[in-house]
Write an enzyme that holds these catalytic residues in place. Structure first.
Site, PDB file in Angstrom:
ATOM      1  CG  LEU A 265      -1.887  -1.137   1.527  1.00  0.00           C
ATOM      2  CD1 LEU A 265      -2.617  -1.011   2.860  1.00  0.00           C
ATOM      3  CD2 LEU A 265      -2.893  -1.095   0.070  1.00  0.00           C
ATOM      4  CG  HIS A 266       2.497   3.152  -2.942  1.00  0.00           C
ATOM      5  ND1 HIS A 266       1.969   2.082  -3.869  1.00  0.00           N
ATOM      6  CD2 HIS A 266       2.425   4.220  -4.188  1.00  0.00           C
ATOM      7  CE1 HIS A 266       1.753   2.438  -5.056  1.00  0.00           C
ATOM      8  NE2 HIS A 266       2.096   3.643  -5.360  1.00  0.00           N
ATOM      9  NE  ARG A 267      -1.830   3.643  -6.812  1.00  0.00           N
ATOM     10  CZ  ARG A 267      -1.554   4.166  -8.056  1.00  0.00           C
ATOM     11  NH1 ARG A 267      -1.453   5.442  -8.385  1.00  0.00           N
ATOM     12  NH2 ARG A 267      -1.192   3.309  -8.988  1.00  0.00           N
TER      13      ARG A 267
END
Length: 363
Positions: free
Chosen positions: A204-206
Site C-alpha cells: 500500500l502506498h497510494r
C-alpha cells in the site's frame, strides 16, 4: 540511433530493463538510461538495477522529492539541459509518474520524438495525479505503445491518430519472465517462518489509502483482523513507513505475530514472495498485472483501476475496505476468479518494440 530511456521510480526500472537489453543487442541502437532521481531508496533503486542487470544510469538528474509541481519543474529544467547537450533521436518515457510527463514536455518542446511505453491506461479519476500525467503525456508523444486493446480504445476516443498507436503488449511480463530463473528457486517466505501458499502479501502506498491517518488506521486494523486468520507479509514502501511513523500507526497493527512489516524487498525476493502467496492486497498498478498473469487472486484497495483488463480478463477484484475481510474469506474458501486470455502478455513486448524502432531507423 540514440535512444533515451527515462525512468524515475521502481516500476519504471522494470519497464525499461527488457527494452534496454533488447536494444543493446542491436548494432543500430544506442540506449542511454536517464534516471531523474525522483525516487531514491537503496532497496528500491540500487538493488533493482542490480537484479535487472542494468548498469548504473548514464545520467542522473538528481531532482529528489518535493511537491508535484516542484518535481515536474525540476525534471523539465534538468532534462532540457541534457537534451541541449546530448540531443537524442528518440526519448522513451514509461508509466505515469511526474517525471514521465516532465520529460515528455521538455523533449516535445525541443522537437524531439517521444514514445510512451504503457500508453492509453485510464482510471477516469482526475483526482489521481497519475491520471493527469497520463493524459498530458499521451497528447504530446509521437508513438503510443499500449499494453492492451482497451488502452487503444481510450486513445482513439480521445482523438489520437490511429497511426501513432501500437499494441505491443505488457512489458512488465517481460521483466518477470526475464528474471524467473532467479525468482523461482528462492524461498523468501521461510524468512517469516511461513509455508508456500499459506499467507497473503500486502502493498500500500497510494495517498488515498495512507495519507489520511484515520483512513490508514482503519486499514491497519482490518489487516490485523485478517492476519488472525491468515498471516500477512506487508513490505512497507518508504512513503508508507513515514506515514506509520508520523502517526504512530504501529499501535494500530498491534503486536500480532502474523502481520509482518519488513523493509521493501528487491524485485527478485519480492516476486518470489508473490509467486508463493495465496493472495495479494494492494493499491499498486503493476502487481495487478503480475498477479493476473500468474493466476494469483488480487484485491485492489481502490474504487477504480487504470488496468481494467486485470478485472475483466485477470484475477483482480476492486475492493472497498468494508469488503476486504469478506473477499479474503472467499479466496481462502477457494472462490477466486481465474485468468482469461491476456493478449500479448507473453514476455515478447520488448522484441516487438525493437522491431518497430528498426523500421523507423530504416525509414
Amino acid at each position: 540511433m540514440v535512444i533515451h530511456l527515462v525512468c524515475a521510480a521502481r516500476p519504471n526500472f522494470m519497464k525499461i530493463a527488457p527494452l534496454y537489453h533488447a536494444l543493446r543487442k542491436e548494432p543500430w541502437a544506442t540506449p542511454v538510461i536517464i534516471h531523474t532521481g525522483q525516487h531514491y531508496d537503496h532497496n528500491m533503486y540500487d538493488s533493482f538495477f542490480e537484479d535487472l542487470g542494468l548498469p548504473k544510469p548514464d545520467i542522473n538528474l538528481g531532482v529528489g522529492s518535493g511537491t508535484h509541481a516542484e518535481q515536474t519543474g525540476k525534471v523539465m529544467i534538468a532534462y532540457e539541459k541534457v537534451l541541449i547537450d546530448q540531443r537524442p533521436d528518440l526519448v522513451v518515457v514509461v508509466g505515469d509518474v511526474n517525471s514521465t510527463m516532465a520529460a515528455t514536455i521538455a523533449a516535445a518542446k525541443m522537437g524531439i520524438k517521444v514514445a510512451h511505453l504503457e500508453a492509453g491506461l485510464r482510471s477516469f479519476d482526475r483526482n489521481m495525479p497519475e491520471e493527469l500525467n497520463r493524459l498530458v503525456t499521451d497528447v504530446l508523444v509521437d508513438m503510443l505503445w499500449t499494453p492492451s486493446r482497451d488502452a487503444n480504445e481510450n486513445l482513439l476516443n480521445e482523438g489520437i491518430a490511429p497511426n501513432k498507436i501500437s499494441l505491443v503488449g505488457n512489458i512488465m511480463i517481460d521483466s518477470l519472465e526475464m528474471m524467473r530463473e532467479k525468482i523461482e528457486p528462492l524461498q523468501v517466505y521461510r524468512d517469516f517462518e511461513l509455508e508456500a501458499g499459506s499467507y497473503g502479501v500486502v502493498t500500500l502506498h497510494r495517498p488515498s489509502n495512507v495519507d489520511d491517518p484515520t483512513v490508514f488506521q482503519d486499514i491497519c486494523c482490518v489487516l490485523r483482523e485478517i492476519s488472525e486468520s491468515v498471516p500477512l507479509v506487508f513490505p512497507v514502501h518508504p512513503r508508507t513507513r513515514q506515514r506509520i511513523d508520523d502517526n504512530h500507526l504501529l499501535l494500530a497493527t498491534g503486536s500480532t505475530k502474523k502481520l509482518f512489516l519488513p523493509e521493501p524487498l528487491n524485485y527478485v525476493r519480492f516476486m518470489n514472495l508473490v509467486l508463493n502467496c495465496r493472495f495479494v492486497i494492494t493499491d499498486s498498478g503493476g502487481i495487478q498485472e503480475e498477479t493476473s498473469y500468474l493466476d494469483i487472486p488480487c484485491l485492489t484497495l481502490r474504487g477504480n483501476t487504470e488496468r481494467p483488463i486485470t478485472v475483466t480478463h485477470g484475477t483482480n477484484q476492486l475492493c472497498e475496505l468494508s469488503q476486504l475481510k469478506q473477499k479474503v474469506g472467499e479466496i481462502l474458501r477457494g472462490h477466486a476468479p481465474e485468468r482469461g486470455n491476456l493478449e500479448l502478455w507473453d514476455g515478447k513486448t520488448a522484441r516487438r518494440i525493437v522491431e518497430t524502432l528498426q523500421k523507423l531507423n530504416r525509414s
